[in-house]
Scaffold this motif. Sequence first.
Motif, PDB file in Angstrom:
ATOM      1  N   ALA A 336      40.173 -16.381  -7.676  1.00  0.00           N
ATOM      2  CA  ALA A 336      39.725 -15.354  -8.495  1.00  0.00           C
ATOM      3  C   ALA A 336      40.255 -14.902  -9.148  1.00  0.00           C
ATOM      4  O   ALA A 336      40.307 -14.199 -10.315  1.00  0.00           O
ATOM      5  CB  ALA A 336      39.467 -14.220  -7.302  1.00  0.00           C
ATOM      6  N   GLU A 395      31.671 -14.102  -1.198  1.00  0.00           N
ATOM      7  CA  GLU A 395      30.285 -13.564  -2.188  1.00  0.00           C
ATOM      8  C   GLU A 395      31.644 -11.899  -2.161  1.00  0.00           C
ATOM      9  O   GLU A 395      31.021 -11.758  -3.611  1.00  0.00           O
ATOM     10  CB  GLU A 395      29.729 -13.279  -0.933  1.00  0.00           C
ATOM     11  CG  GLU A 395      28.976 -14.463  -0.647  1.00  0.00           C
ATOM     12  CD  GLU A 395      27.435 -14.069  -0.080  1.00  0.00           C
ATOM     13  OE1 GLU A 395      27.165 -13.547  -0.264  1.00  0.00           O
ATOM     14  OE2 GLU A 395      26.663 -14.877  -0.624  1.00  0.00           O
ATOM     15  N   ASN A 396      31.786 -11.916  -1.250  1.00  0.00           N
ATOM     16  CA  ASN A 396      32.712  -9.815  -1.649  1.00  0.00           C
ATOM     17  C   ASN A 396      33.861 -10.656  -2.763  1.00  0.00           C
ATOM     18  O   ASN A 396      34.513  -9.956  -4.271  1.00  0.00           O
ATOM     19  CB  ASN A 396      33.325  -9.882  -0.652  1.00  0.00           C
ATOM     20  CG  ASN A 396      32.387  -8.970   0.209  1.00  0.00           C
ATOM     21  OD1 ASN A 396      31.397  -8.517  -0.626  1.00  0.00           O
ATOM     22  ND2 ASN A 396      32.534  -9.062   1.365  1.00  0.00           N
ATOM     23  N   ARG A 397      34.873 -11.806  -2.374  1.00  0.00           N
ATOM     24  CA  ARG A 397      36.023 -12.068  -3.508  1.00  0.00           C
ATOM     25  C   ARG A 397      35.511 -11.858  -4.919  1.00  0.00           C
ATOM     26  O   ARG A 397      36.362 -11.978  -5.977  1.00  0.00           O
ATOM     27  CB  ARG A 397      36.911 -12.346  -2.955  1.00  0.00           C
ATOM     28  CG  ARG A 397      37.715 -12.873  -3.122  1.00  0.00           C
ATOM     29  CD  ARG A 397      39.058 -12.009  -3.071  1.00  0.00           C
ATOM     30  NE  ARG A 397      40.956 -12.021  -3.626  1.00  0.00           N
ATOM     31  CZ  ARG A 397      41.136 -12.178  -4.520  1.00  0.00           C
ATOM     32  NH1 ARG A 397      39.966 -11.264  -5.675  1.00  0.00           N
ATOM     33  NH2 ARG A 397      42.125 -12.043  -5.055  1.00  0.00           N
ATOM     34  N   ASP A 399      32.105 -11.736  -6.415  1.00  0.00           N
ATOM     35  CA  ASP A 399      31.232 -10.505  -6.612  1.00  0.00           C
ATOM     36  C   ASP A 399      29.897 -11.137  -6.219  1.00  0.00           C
ATOM     37  O   ASP A 399      29.676 -11.215  -7.789  1.00  0.00           O
ATOM     38  CB  ASP A 399      31.936  -9.912  -7.445  1.00  0.00           C
ATOM     39  CG  ASP A 399      30.960  -8.552  -8.471  1.00  0.00           C
ATOM     40  OD1 ASP A 399      29.989  -8.045  -7.399  1.00  0.00           O
ATOM     41  OD2 ASP A 399      30.895  -8.742  -9.444  1.00  0.00           O
ATOM     42  N   THR A 400      29.207 -12.016  -5.630  1.00  0.00           N
ATOM     43  CA  THR A 400      27.820 -12.704  -6.355  1.00  0.00           C
ATOM     44  C   THR A 400      27.689 -13.489  -4.506  1.00  0.00           C
ATOM     45  O   THR A 400      27.752 -12.554  -4.215  1.00  0.00           O
ATOM     46  CB  THR A 400      28.446 -14.574  -6.620  1.00  0.00           C
ATOM     47  OG1 THR A 400      27.248 -15.301  -7.402  1.00  0.00           O
ATOM     48  CG2 THR A 400      29.119 -15.384  -5.924  1.00  0.00           C
TER      49      THR A 400
END
Length: 639
Positions: A336, A395-397, A399-400
């Motif tokens: 990220a 998934e949060n970091r 965004d998927t």
Amino acid sequence: MTDVLLIQLPIPRLNYGRRTGNIPLAAACLKQAADELVGVRVDVLAESVASFAGDAALLGLISERRPDIVGFTAFSWNIERILYLSQRLKNAFGPRIVVGGPEVTPDNALLRSEHLDFLVYGDGEKVFVRLLEDEAFWSRLHAAEEASDHFRTSRSPYLSGGLEPQIENIMLLETQRGCPHRCAFCYYNKSHRGLVFAERDRVLEAVQWACDQGIGELFLLDPSLNTRPDLPDLLEGIRRINSDRRVSIFSETRAEGIEAGLAKRFAAAGFGGFEIGLQTTHPPALKAMRRSMDVDRFLKGTRLLKANGIGIALDLIMGLPEETPASFRRSVDFVADNDLGEDVQLFPLALLPGTEFRQRHSELGLVYDPHPPYTIQRTPGFGQTEFLGALDYAENRLDTAFFPPPNLDIAWHFGVPDPGKAPADITVRLGGATYLNKMLLFEKRPPEELLESADRLTLPYQIFIGPRLKDRAYVGGVLETVTAANPFCPLEIVLIDPPASLAGMNLLDHVRLKRPHFLDGDLRFSFARPGNRAVLTTVVSCIAAPRYQDDMQRQVFWWVSDALPERADLEDLFDLDGVLLDAPASMGRLHRWQDRMAPRAADLPYISFAHIGLQKRWLALTAAEDYANGIMEYRPGNP
Ligand code: SF4
């Protein structure tokens, strides 16, 4: 004449028509290798049929043809289905069965089956030809013979018309066999002792063919393209052919090997993207899997590719030996923080047969599912809670959603159905034959008719149960009949405005799928609770309050009003799993509504149309790249 039929079965999916990537390239290479043999006929089962026909339909088709030899390409996602089909074929007419592919390794206990006559380890071409030429060779039961000379000089089998690139508009091209690396989770390096490269002219003629045929995407199946000694020369040749970049080329590479000049050459040759295996940034985990990483060179390589307009798909593995939740989070942060999260694939570690991790699993403290796809269940650093926490973090970091739910695709008619008449089943044409894709059960049908239908089902298929069918025993019997005939086919049961008796029924009690199904393991991280992941149940009703939602269960609002919903109306339904639009509006109005809403579809609840034509149009507007061509030519009627 010895008649041979080669088959490659797909990764099972819950949505019909989605691209499968199930291109039978290995089978086409074998067919090509045997082309010169006299008295032998080798056919590859058409991709459209192999990928989308159900178990019973495949058995019927093969049994009707009665080949002397049936060959399967085995992967973790199809090996159990291959074993089932082999047993049934042996019992039906006794063909010889030969199996090759990545799943065929000396330590794979699944292959100890009396129904398999011969196992091919690694390259297939030479062994296959020997089996066809030398009857005595069968008595060896298994063989491994590299086919490097043959591979180096062979033309791509696409050029002889042995494959159907139009289905997915992609072409696969092997330019290299073997891999210089020794990753402990991978078997590929063991299947070939050294590296062998396809001759430059053979590669270029295949690229020329891809351009001439208007192929959209060409995948070079090199595990590490930058190890090729004549790469600059090859790229210059590709650039000349593909100067207008009409074909987008994809491959795999190590980022550390990318220098400025090479990145420019890739761009000039029309490369659209690379898959790069990062896997982890944690040094002890890298050491355990026998990979190295130079962070500075990795970042430089990825930046150079991006600066030249080349996309990057990064792979990460969750659950590696020596990995902890904290070290996994650091790998995710690395992706990220360095702006590499655009296209990330996250794989839970799979302990594949033949790999070092599989052989050392006890010593490394790795507990894995013994059934394909052999997903990791516990490591010294991860239990179930840690895996789910790691997935949430990634998934949060980034965004998927790494394991998105199946699409909502529950179209079932071609026009407002006559309320007094049971609607007809919906069929599709595959390879010149008709198959049943949507069974519409709106009234009781005779058992013999159901048996015939079960023999023509696609993979996957849907059963729509109409509102007037209330008899639980009957519905249970139908499910038993169709699933017993197709024990490896995922299915969706759609209950349209069901009476309370059916909505509360435990439908799974009547499903006779092989368990655990591949999807039970593959979708482990979609639904944390163990259990069914191969049967989806969807209730369609005009009740807007959520009542019927659980793992693998969906409740969808049935929109039958003439007034089409606006965005706010749809947002009011976010508590449900989607909306089925079945409005009696004109086609023109519905098309305009679709055109207006499609650009915002990602922000709306999932939408499906009950009208098949409208649903096809909606998928083309919102998910065209996910679906194969020519597979969804639906028609009403019986197969
Ligand atoms: S994972 Fe890729 S780089 Fe590693 S051994 Fe396998 S093919 Fe080679």
